[in-house]
Design a protein around this motif. Structure first.
Motif, PDB file in Angstrom:
ATOM      1  N   ALA A  51       0.859  -1.190   0.000  1.00 35.47           N
ATOM      2  CA  ALA A  51       0.000   0.000   0.000  1.00 35.47           C
ATOM      3  C   ALA A  51       0.889   1.231   0.000  1.00 35.47           C
ATOM      4  O   ALA A  51       2.035   1.185   0.462  1.00 35.47           O
ATOM      5  CB  ALA A  51      -0.907   0.006   1.227  1.00 35.47           C
ATOM      6  N   ARG A 107      -9.006   8.908   8.881  1.00 29.63           N
ATOM      7  CA  ARG A 107      -8.763   8.485   7.493  1.00 29.63           C
ATOM      8  C   ARG A 107      -7.633   7.467   7.444  1.00 29.63           C
ATOM      9  O   ARG A 107      -7.682   6.481   6.703  1.00 29.63           O
ATOM     10  CB  ARG A 107      -8.375   9.705   6.631  1.00 29.63           C
ATOM     11  CG  ARG A 107      -9.546  10.583   6.216  1.00 29.63           C
ATOM     12  CD  ARG A 107      -9.046  11.901   5.638  1.00 29.63           C
ATOM     13  NE  ARG A 107      -8.257  11.718   4.420  1.00 29.63           N
ATOM     14  CZ  ARG A 107      -7.269  12.522   4.024  1.00 29.63           C
ATOM     15  NH1 ARG A 107      -6.922  13.561   4.742  1.00 29.63           N
ATOM     16  NH2 ARG A 107      -6.629  12.292   2.900  1.00 29.63           N
ATOM     17  N   LEU A 108      -6.613   7.720   8.240  1.00 31.09           N
ATOM     18  CA  LEU A 108      -5.456   6.809   8.286  1.00 31.09           C
ATOM     19  C   LEU A 108      -5.860   5.444   8.850  1.00 31.09           C
ATOM     20  O   LEU A 108      -5.478   4.393   8.299  1.00 31.09           O
ATOM     21  CB  LEU A 108      -4.348   7.444   9.144  1.00 31.09           C
ATOM     22  CG  LEU A 108      -3.109   6.607   9.407  1.00 31.09           C
ATOM     23  CD1 LEU A 108      -2.391   6.258   8.099  1.00 31.09           C
ATOM     24  CD2 LEU A 108      -2.138   7.369  10.337  1.00 31.09           C
ATOM     25  N   GLY A 130      -8.363  -1.055   5.809  1.00 37.22           N
ATOM     26  CA  GLY A 130      -8.685  -1.555   4.470  1.00 37.22           C
ATOM     27  C   GLY A 130      -7.570  -2.408   3.904  1.00 37.22           C
ATOM     28  O   GLY A 130      -7.816  -3.468   3.313  1.00 37.22           O
ATOM     29  N   PHE A 131      -6.350  -1.964   4.104  1.00 37.06           N
ATOM     30  CA  PHE A 131      -5.204  -2.751   3.618  1.00 37.06           C
ATOM     31  C   PHE A 131      -5.094  -4.059   4.398  1.00 37.06           C
ATOM     32  O   PHE A 131      -4.851  -5.128   3.818  1.00 37.06           O
ATOM     33  CB  PHE A 131      -3.927  -1.919   3.745  1.00 37.06           C
ATOM     34  CG  PHE A 131      -2.697  -2.628   3.237  1.00 37.06           C
ATOM     35  CD1 PHE A 131      -2.654  -3.133   1.940  1.00 37.06           C
ATOM     36  CD2 PHE A 131      -1.574  -2.789   4.035  1.00 37.06           C
ATOM     37  CE1 PHE A 131      -1.519  -3.788   1.457  1.00 37.06           C
ATOM     38  CE2 PHE A 131      -0.435  -3.429   3.567  1.00 37.06           C
ATOM     39  CZ  PHE A 131      -0.416  -3.935   2.273  1.00 37.06           C
ATOM     40  N   GLN A 151      -8.739   4.078   8.751  1.00 36.92           N
ATOM     41  CA  GLN A 151      -9.558   3.426   7.729  1.00 36.92           C
ATOM     42  C   GLN A 151      -8.684   2.835   6.616  1.00 36.92           C
ATOM     43  O   GLN A 151      -8.933   1.738   6.125  1.00 36.92           O
ATOM     44  CB  GLN A 151     -10.479   4.478   7.113  1.00 36.92           C
ATOM     45  CG  GLN A 151     -11.896   4.011   6.901  1.00 36.92           C
ATOM     46  CD  GLN A 151     -12.787   5.191   6.523  1.00 36.92           C
ATOM     47  OE1 GLN A 151     -12.368   6.094   5.804  1.00 36.92           O
ATOM     48  NE2 GLN A 151     -14.000   5.182   7.018  1.00 36.92           N
ATOM     49  N   PHE A 152      -7.662   3.587   6.260  1.00 31.67           N
ATOM     50  CA  PHE A 152      -6.739   3.150   5.210  1.00 31.67           C
ATOM     51  C   PHE A 152      -6.010   1.877   5.653  1.00 31.67           C
ATOM     52  O   PHE A 152      -5.944   0.883   4.909  1.00 31.67           O
ATOM     53  CB  PHE A 152      -5.747   4.289   4.926  1.00 31.67           C
ATOM     54  CG  PHE A 152      -4.729   3.984   3.874  1.00 31.67           C
ATOM     55  CD1 PHE A 152      -5.033   4.140   2.525  1.00 31.67           C
ATOM     56  CD2 PHE A 152      -3.454   3.560   4.214  1.00 31.67           C
ATOM     57  CE1 PHE A 152      -4.084   3.869   1.540  1.00 31.67           C
ATOM     58  CE2 PHE A 152      -2.505   3.287   3.245  1.00 31.67           C
ATOM     59  CZ  PHE A 152      -2.825   3.436   1.903  1.00 31.67           C
ATOM     60  N   GLY A 209      -7.634   1.749  -1.500  1.00 27.58           N
ATOM     61  CA  GLY A 209      -7.750   2.961  -0.688  1.00 27.58           C
ATOM     62  C   GLY A 209      -6.709   3.972  -1.119  1.00 27.58           C
ATOM     63  O   GLY A 209      -5.701   3.607  -1.716  1.00 27.58           O
ATOM     64  N   ARG A 210      -6.996   5.223  -0.826  1.00 25.27           N
ATOM     65  CA  ARG A 210      -6.035   6.285  -1.151  1.00 25.27           C
ATOM     66  C   ARG A 210      -5.854   7.166   0.064  1.00 25.27           C
ATOM     67  O   ARG A 210      -6.827   7.473   0.748  1.00 25.27           O
ATOM     68  CB  ARG A 210      -6.570   7.165  -2.276  1.00 25.27           C
ATOM     69  CG  ARG A 210      -6.385   6.557  -3.626  1.00 25.27           C
ATOM     70  CD  ARG A 210      -6.701   7.621  -4.667  1.00 25.27           C
ATOM     71  NE  ARG A 210      -6.647   7.032  -5.988  1.00 25.27           N
ATOM     72  CZ  ARG A 210      -6.161   7.634  -7.048  1.00 25.27           C
ATOM     73  NH1 ARG A 210      -5.697   8.856  -6.953  1.00 25.27           N
ATOM     74  NH2 ARG A 210      -6.142   7.046  -8.211  1.00 25.27           N
ATOM     75  N   LEU A 211      -4.621   7.556   0.317  1.00 25.42           N
ATOM     76  CA  LEU A 211      -4.376   8.492   1.408  1.00 25.42           C
ATOM     77  C   LEU A 211      -3.229   9.417   1.016  1.00 25.42           C
ATOM     78  O   LEU A 211      -2.070   9.012   0.993  1.00 25.42           O
ATOM     79  CB  LEU A 211      -4.037   7.747   2.705  1.00 25.42           C
ATOM     80  CG  LEU A 211      -3.904   8.637   3.932  1.00 25.42           C
ATOM     81  CD1 LEU A 211      -5.232   9.305   4.294  1.00 25.42           C
ATOM     82  CD2 LEU A 211      -3.392   7.843   5.127  1.00 25.42           C
ATOM     83  N   CYS A 236       0.992   5.510   0.667  1.00 25.67           N
ATOM     84  CA  CYS A 236       0.371   6.740   1.134  1.00 25.67           C
ATOM     85  C   CYS A 236       1.462   7.777   1.344  1.00 25.67           C
ATOM     86  O   CYS A 236       2.649   7.464   1.170  1.00 25.67           O
ATOM     87  CB  CYS A 236      -0.436   6.504   2.413  1.00 25.67           C
ATOM     88  SG  CYS A 236       0.551   5.953   3.807  1.00 25.67           S
TER      89      CYS A 236
END
Ligand SMILES: Cc1cc2nc3c(=O)[nH]c(=O)nc-3n(C[C@H](O)[C@H](O)[C@H](O)COP(=O)(O)O)c2cc1C
Length: 187
Positions: free
Chosen positions: A111, A169-170, A176-177, A172-173, A144-146, A113
């Motif tokens: 991932a 947000r982090l 998700g990963f 969640q990221f 996901g995108r961050l 970010c």
């Protein structure tokens, strides 16, 4: 338990990307550990040095850490709309020798970010990483995108990511990963 490794692409003491990594470590979901790997001590790549002395110890150690992890998260800064040389250099060393790429990166969930003080939060350097990650035959996670913009306003004087919305947000990221990695890792 899922074991992830995160690498910050900045050597700077007050790095926003390292702050993001440290916050991600705190926010890793249940059933998931995230540890920090470091690019510190990795020399500039020189094919003559490799031929003469082999792979430097700092590189071998990080290669093994990545190989043993279930997934890898890169926390990338952006320089001149691209990948900072320091970080690319580290990944280039980690891809040596060629014959070891499959062990370290092959089909590895990765991932991406990053954080920057600018308005776009590393979107261009993240885009620039895609070709590298494809070349290394990683399993790039695109779920996901961050890209954390205005990072200088979100990190406090102690270097802690203090902004609650960004922390969410982090979290969640990373979750998700983690879910992606879990789907691939046998229990
Ligand atoms: C040579 C150089 C080029 C930079 N170019 C960009 C850029 O293109 N986009 C951006 O958002 N920030 C850029 N910056 C600002 C960095 O995002 C900022 O220095 C950031 O703090 C670096 O990440 P770090 O805090 O993890 O060290 C640049 C910084 C340097 C030193």
């Amino acid at each position: 338990m899922t074991h992830l490794i995160g690498i910050s692409g900045s050597l700077r003491q007050a790095s926003f990307n390292t702050a993001l990594l440290n916050a991600a470590i705190e926010l890793a979901p249940p059933g998931c550990t995230l540890v920090a790997g470091s690019i510190r001590g990795i020399p500039l790549y020189d094919g003559d040095v490799e031929a003469r002395d082999g792979i430097p110890e700092a590189v071998s150690a990080l290669k093994d850490q990545i190989a043993q992890a279930d997934g890898l998260i890169l926390f990338t800064p952006e320089y001149n709309n691209g990948i900072p040389g320091v970080f690319k250099n580290a990944i280039d060393w980690l891809s040596r020798p060629n014959a070891d790429i499959a062990r370290v990166f092959g089909n590895k969930p990765v991932a991406l970010c990053g954080a920057s003080p600018g308005p776009f939060g590393t979107t261009l350097s993240q885009a620039a990483w895609l070709g590298v990650l494809r070349t290394l035959q990683t399993d790039f996670w695109s779920g996901g995108r961050l890209a954390v913009s205005r990072a200088n306003t979100l990190v406090d004087e102690q270097g802690r990511l203090a902004d609650e919305a960004t922390r969410q947000r982090l979290a969640q990221f990373v979750a998700g990963f983690h879910a992606h990695v879990q789907r691939r890792t046998p229990a």
